[in-house]
Design a protein around this motif. Structure first.
Motif, PDB file in Angstrom:
ATOM      1  N   GLY A 176       4.293   9.423 -11.031  1.00 51.19           N
ATOM      2  CA  GLY A 176       4.106   7.979 -11.054  1.00 51.19           C
ATOM      3  C   GLY A 176       5.211   7.244 -10.307  1.00 51.19           C
ATOM      4  N   LEU A 177       6.440   7.733 -10.450  1.00 51.53           N
ATOM      5  CA  LEU A 177       7.559   7.129  -9.726  1.00 51.53           C
ATOM      6  C   LEU A 177       7.358   7.263  -8.216  1.00 51.53           C
ATOM      7  CD1 LEU A 177      10.747   8.242 -11.708  1.00 51.53           C
ATOM      8  CD2 LEU A 177       9.656   5.997 -11.714  1.00 51.53           C
ATOM      9  N   ILE A 178       6.918   8.449  -7.797  1.00 47.19           N
ATOM     10  CA  ILE A 178       6.675   8.681  -6.367  1.00 47.19           C
ATOM     11  C   ILE A 178       5.568   7.756  -5.862  1.00 47.19           C
ATOM     12  CG2 ILE A 178       5.845  10.358  -4.666  1.00 47.19           C
ATOM     13  CD1 ILE A 178       7.177  12.531  -6.397  1.00 47.19           C
ATOM     14  N   GLY A 179       4.471   7.703  -6.626  1.00 44.40           N
ATOM     15  CA  GLY A 179       3.372   6.824  -6.247  1.00 44.40           C
ATOM     16  C   GLY A 179       3.797   5.371  -6.219  1.00 44.40           C
ATOM     17  N   GLY A 180       4.647   4.991  -7.183  1.00 47.34           N
ATOM     18  CA  GLY A 180       5.149   3.622  -7.221  1.00 47.34           C
ATOM     19  C   GLY A 180       6.022   3.301  -6.029  1.00 47.34           C
ATOM     20  N   PHE A 181       6.861   4.251  -5.644  1.00 48.41           N
ATOM     21  CA  PHE A 181       7.727   4.035  -4.485  1.00 48.41           C
ATOM     22  C   PHE A 181       6.899   3.896  -3.210  1.00 48.41           C
ATOM     23  CE2 PHE A 181      10.383   5.517  -0.957  1.00 48.41           C
ATOM     24  CZ  PHE A 181      11.476   4.672  -1.092  1.00 48.41           C
ATOM     25  N   ILE A 182       5.848   4.724  -3.109  1.00 52.69           N
ATOM     26  CA  ILE A 182       4.952   4.622  -1.952  1.00 52.69           C
ATOM     27  C   ILE A 182       4.312   3.235  -1.921  1.00 52.69           C
ATOM     28  CG2 ILE A 182       2.799   5.472  -0.923  1.00 52.69           C
ATOM     29  CD1 ILE A 182       3.535   8.242  -2.044  1.00 52.69           C
ATOM     30  N   GLY A 183       3.879   2.779  -3.091  1.00 52.68           N
ATOM     31  CA  GLY A 183       3.272   1.456  -3.186  1.00 52.68           C
ATOM     32  C   GLY A 183       4.246   0.352  -2.828  1.00 52.68           C
ATOM     33  N   LYS A 184       5.499   0.509  -3.235  1.00 52.89           N
ATOM     34  CA  LYS A 184       6.527  -0.481  -2.909  1.00 52.89           C
ATOM     35  C   LYS A 184       6.688  -0.606  -1.396  1.00 52.89           C
ATOM     36  CE  LYS A 184      11.506  -1.135  -3.093  1.00 52.89           C
ATOM     37  NZ  LYS A 184      12.802  -0.512  -3.447  1.00 52.89           N
ATOM     38  N   VAL A 185       6.675   0.532  -0.728  1.00 50.37           N
ATOM     39  CA  VAL A 185       6.818   0.541   0.728  1.00 50.37           C
ATOM     40  C   VAL A 185       5.588  -0.065   1.399  1.00 50.37           C
ATOM     41  CG1 VAL A 185       7.030   2.006   2.775  1.00 50.37           C
ATOM     42  CG2 VAL A 185       8.374   2.519   0.722  1.00 50.37           C
ATOM     43  N   LEU A 186       4.401   0.346   0.924  1.00 51.68           N
ATOM     44  CA  LEU A 186       3.159  -0.120   1.534  1.00 51.68           C
ATOM     45  C   LEU A 186       2.944  -1.619   1.347  1.00 51.68           C
ATOM     46  CD1 LEU A 186       0.647   2.728   0.560  1.00 51.68           C
ATOM     47  CD2 LEU A 186       1.624   2.275   2.814  1.00 51.68           C
ATOM     48  N   PHE A 187       3.346  -2.134   0.169  1.00 54.44           N
ATOM     49  CA  PHE A 187       3.053  -3.528  -0.156  1.00 54.44           C
ATOM     50  C   PHE A 187       4.322  -4.365  -0.275  1.00 54.44           C
ATOM     51  CE2 PHE A 187      -0.370  -0.950  -2.220  1.00 54.44           C
ATOM     52  CZ  PHE A 187      -1.363  -1.264  -1.308  1.00 54.44           C
ATOM     53  N   LYS A 188       5.287  -4.071   0.577  1.00 56.08           N
ATOM     54  CA  LYS A 188       6.566  -4.774   0.554  1.00 56.08           C
ATOM     55  C   LYS A 188       6.393  -6.285   0.655  1.00 56.08           C
ATOM     56  CE  LYS A 188      11.015  -5.034   2.941  1.00 56.08           C
ATOM     57  NZ  LYS A 188      11.827  -4.530   4.067  1.00 56.08           N
ATOM     58  N   LYS A 189       5.498  -6.719   1.539  1.00 51.08           N
ATOM     59  CA  LYS A 189       5.283  -8.158   1.732  1.00 51.08           C
ATOM     60  C   LYS A 189       4.777  -8.826   0.457  1.00 51.08           C
ATOM     61  CE  LYS A 189       4.445  -8.064   6.723  1.00 51.08           C
ATOM     62  NZ  LYS A 189       3.482  -8.384   7.814  1.00 51.08           N
ATOM     63  N   HIS A 190       3.914  -8.108  -0.304  1.00 45.14           N
ATOM     64  CA  HIS A 190       3.391  -8.672  -1.555  1.00 45.14           C
ATOM     65  C   HIS A 190       4.514  -8.818  -2.577  1.00 45.14           C
ATOM     66  CE1 HIS A 190      -0.921  -8.606  -0.568  1.00 45.14           C
ATOM     67  NE2 HIS A 190      -0.659  -7.505   0.106  1.00 45.14           N
ATOM     68  N   PHE A 191       5.427  -7.842  -2.598  1.00 38.35           N
ATOM     69  CA  PHE A 191       6.542  -7.906  -3.518  1.00 38.35           C
ATOM     70  C   PHE A 191       7.471  -9.074  -3.172  1.00 38.35           C
ATOM     71  CE2 PHE A 191       5.067  -4.014  -5.145  1.00 38.35           C
ATOM     72  CZ  PHE A 191       5.800  -3.704  -6.298  1.00 38.35           C
ATOM     73  N   GLU A 192       7.693  -9.253  -1.891  1.00 37.71           N
ATOM     74  CA  GLU A 192       8.557 -10.349  -1.459  1.00 37.71           C
ATOM     75  C   GLU A 192       7.918 -11.689  -1.781  1.00 37.71           C
ATOM     76  OE1 GLU A 192       8.995  -9.464   2.667  1.00 37.71           O
ATOM     77  OE2 GLU A 192      10.654  -8.062   2.369  1.00 37.71           O
ATOM     78  N   LYS A 193       6.614 -11.783  -1.595  1.00 37.99           N
ATOM     79  CA  LYS A 193       5.892 -13.023  -1.876  1.00 37.99           C
ATOM     80  C   LYS A 193       5.941 -13.337  -3.377  1.00 37.99           C
ATOM     81  CE  LYS A 193       1.395 -15.265  -1.305  1.00 37.99           C
ATOM     82  NZ  LYS A 193      -0.002 -15.107  -0.802  1.00 37.99           N
ATOM     83  N   ALA A 194       5.887 -12.282  -4.219  1.00 36.51           N
ATOM     84  CA  ALA A 194       5.900 -12.473  -5.660  1.00 36.51           C
ATOM     85  C   ALA A 194       7.313 -12.698  -6.179  1.00 36.51           C
ATOM     86  CB  ALA A 194       5.279 -11.262  -6.351  1.00 36.51           C
ATOM     87  N   GLY A 195       8.307 -12.538  -5.306  1.00 34.89           N
ATOM     88  CA  GLY A 195       9.681 -12.738  -5.734  1.00 34.89           C
ATOM     89  C   GLY A 195      10.264 -11.557  -6.461  1.00 34.89           C
ATOM     90  N   ILE A 196       9.608 -10.382  -6.331  1.00 37.82           N
ATOM     91  CA  ILE A 196      10.107  -9.165  -6.978  1.00 37.82           C
ATOM     92  C   ILE A 196      11.081  -8.498  -6.023  1.00 37.82           C
ATOM     93  CG2 ILE A 196       9.466  -6.908  -7.901  1.00 37.82           C
ATOM     94  CD1 ILE A 196       6.759  -8.064  -8.598  1.00 37.82           C
ATOM     95  N   ILE A 197      12.299  -8.339  -6.484  1.00 32.32           N
ATOM     96  CA  ILE A 197      13.346  -7.802  -5.594  1.00 32.32           C
ATOM     97  C   ILE A 197      13.613  -6.338  -5.894  1.00 32.32           C
ATOM     98  CG2 ILE A 197      14.431 -10.025  -5.222  1.00 32.32           C
ATOM     99  CD1 ILE A 197      16.466  -9.275  -7.375  1.00 32.32           C
TER     100      ILE A 197
END
Length: 197
Positions: A176-197
């Protein structure tokens, strides 16, 4: 002040993403049945494959209750379609509660919260093979009567122990951590837009 309670739009997003999360995990489940070891590693594989979907969801809905609802929806659906026993509901319910505790402690707007809860939710899939540890005799008899190859079951039983339960659960968390990290990389712009650092 940002609205912290789940709204109708949030619930719709949770429902849609939970369905995608479940469908992807089911797609992974089908070929995993080819080998006992792969089936027992199914939760870990699901974590890698489904993690990106969960990460995108928490970027869109970084609120209390998101992780728990994803867990409950998946557990209930798997039980309802007859693919798993009631243990999948139990394991996902526990995973959902622990994930919410982790998110609350780490902060709903942090990457660490999203990653850790992603790993915890993946561990919820352990509820599928869990009967092999909890009520082995009755479960083995039932799956053999349903047509599972006794040789396949025998090979799987060789891997069942208290230590292996911990190991496969830990593997699911890491997946799950690996999948989450992949998701963080793939959806970096969404995280930045949501203010998640």
């Amino acid at each position: 002040m940002e609205e912290k309670n789940l709204k109708v739009k949030d619930l719709v997003n949770i429902g849609v993403f939970s369905a995608i999360y479940m469908i992807l995990s089911f797609i992974v489940m089908v070929p995993s049945m080819a080998s006992p070891i792969i089936w027992l590693l199914w939760p870990a594989i699901c974590g890698v494959v489904c993690g990106s979907i969960y990460m995108l969801l928490v970027a869109k809905v970084p609120k209390k209750g998101t992780a728990l609802l994803v867990a409950l929806i998946n557990g209930i659906i798997y039980f309802a379609i007859g693919e798993c026993t009631w243990t999948i509901i139990l394991s996902f319910a526990i995973a959902g509660i622990v994930a919410e505790i982790a998110r609350g402690a780490l902060g709903y707007q942090t990457t660490e919260s999203a990653l850790v809860s992603c790993g915890i939710l993946a561990a919820g899939f352990i509820g599928s093979p869990l009967p092999m540890w909890l009520f082995q005799d009755s479960y083995v008899n039932s799956i053999i009567k349903m047509g599972m190859d006794p040789a396949y079951v025998a090979n799987m039983l060789k891997m069942i122990s208290a230590g292996s339960l911990f190991g496969f659960t830990a593997a699911a968390f890491v997946g799950g951590l690996i999948g989450g990290f992949i998701g963080k990389v793939l959806f970096k712009k969404h995280f930045e837009k949501a203010g998640i650092i």
